[in-house]
Design a protein around this motif. Structure first.
Motif, PDB file in Angstrom:
ATOM      1  N   LYS A  46     -63.061  -7.314  68.295  1.00  0.00           N
ATOM      2  CA  LYS A  46     -64.204  -7.284  67.901  1.00  0.00           C
ATOM      3  C   LYS A  46     -63.901  -7.708  66.856  1.00  0.00           C
ATOM      4  N   GLU A  93     -69.254   0.853  78.212  1.00  0.00           N
ATOM      5  CA  GLU A  93     -69.342  -0.408  77.380  1.00  0.00           C
ATOM      6  C   GLU A  93     -68.671   0.581  75.664  1.00  0.00           C
ATOM      7  N   LYS A  94     -69.080   2.015  75.926  1.00  0.00           N
ATOM      8  CA  LYS A  94     -68.627   2.227  74.896  1.00  0.00           C
ATOM      9  C   LYS A  94     -66.390   2.610  74.863  1.00  0.00           C
ATOM     10  N   GLN A  95     -66.398   2.380  75.902  1.00  0.00           N
ATOM     11  CA  GLN A  95     -64.795   2.718  76.596  1.00  0.00           C
ATOM     12  C   GLN A  95     -64.457   1.640  76.165  1.00  0.00           C
ATOM     13  N   LYS A 150     -73.126   2.302  79.811  1.00  0.00           N
ATOM     14  CA  LYS A 150     -73.153   2.715  78.294  1.00  0.00           C
ATOM     15  C   LYS A 150     -71.760   3.107  77.638  1.00  0.00           C
ATOM     16  N   LYS A 151     -71.576   4.595  79.053  1.00  0.00           N
ATOM     17  CA  LYS A 151     -69.894   5.636  78.501  1.00  0.00           C
ATOM     18  C   LYS A 151     -68.868   4.106  79.148  1.00  0.00           C
ATOM     19  N   ARG A 202     -65.486  -0.610  74.201  1.00  0.00           N
ATOM     20  CA  ARG A 202     -65.538  -1.412  72.635  1.00  0.00           C
ATOM     21  C   ARG A 202     -64.270  -0.645  72.005  1.00  0.00           C
ATOM     22  N   SER A 203     -63.817   0.146  72.362  1.00  0.00           N
ATOM     23  CA  SER A 203     -63.360   1.286  71.821  1.00  0.00           C
ATOM     24  C   SER A 203     -61.552   0.797  72.274  1.00  0.00           C
TER      25      SER A 203
END
Length: 150
Positions: free
Chosen positions: A95, A84-86, A81-82, A88-89
């Protein structure tokens, strides 16, 4: 492995890894694999385990490994999750599937090359065949026309 654990040869470890949501076999320590095989051999009779289909054995082993590796699986999920979040940011403009191109970044190119790039985007991306567009006045889109977008 002893004769009591002969059922373990039927295991499809790639399927077990997939059922657990892991990436590689190396994420499961060898001693935990052996511990699960011994535990299942002790709980169920060897003949009963041999009568199961390979997919049933895989699910049984995956469930036992999930119980045994609860902490490792939770840390793996947090790590995933970390990441994926990184991603995405870092990939925010992707996006929207629009990447703005600042023409100031292209100032080192020859003017002829810039014109070729403009023609390419006009023809391939925007679907326009020629640059003479007479209906600019009737355009109802209020898009930003100061740059090119991919």
């Amino acid at each position: 492995m002893s004769e009591k654990e002969a059922w373990a040869y039927q295991l499809d470890w790639l399927n077990i890894i997939h059922l657990m949501g892991l990436d590689t076999i190396h994420q499961i320590p060898e001693y935990k694999r052996e511990k699960v095989v011994k535990k299942l051999t002790k709980l169920y009779d060897t003949e009963l385990l041999l009568s199961f289909s390979p997919s049933e054995l895989d699910e049984l082993v995956a469930n036992e490994l999930n119980i045994l590796m609860k902490k490792e699986l939770m840390s793996h999920e947090k790590q995933k999750k970390k990441i994926e979040k990184q991603l995405r940011s870092n990939m925010g403009p992707l996006k929207q599937r629009i990447i703005p191109i600042d023409m100031n970044d292209l100032k080192d190119l020859n003017p002829a090359d810039i014109e070729d790039i403009k023609k390419f985007f006009t023809k391939m991306i925007m679907g326009k065949e020629d640059e003479d567009d007479n209906d600019d006045d009737n355009d109802t889109n209020l898009d930003d026309k100061t740059g090119y977008y991919i």
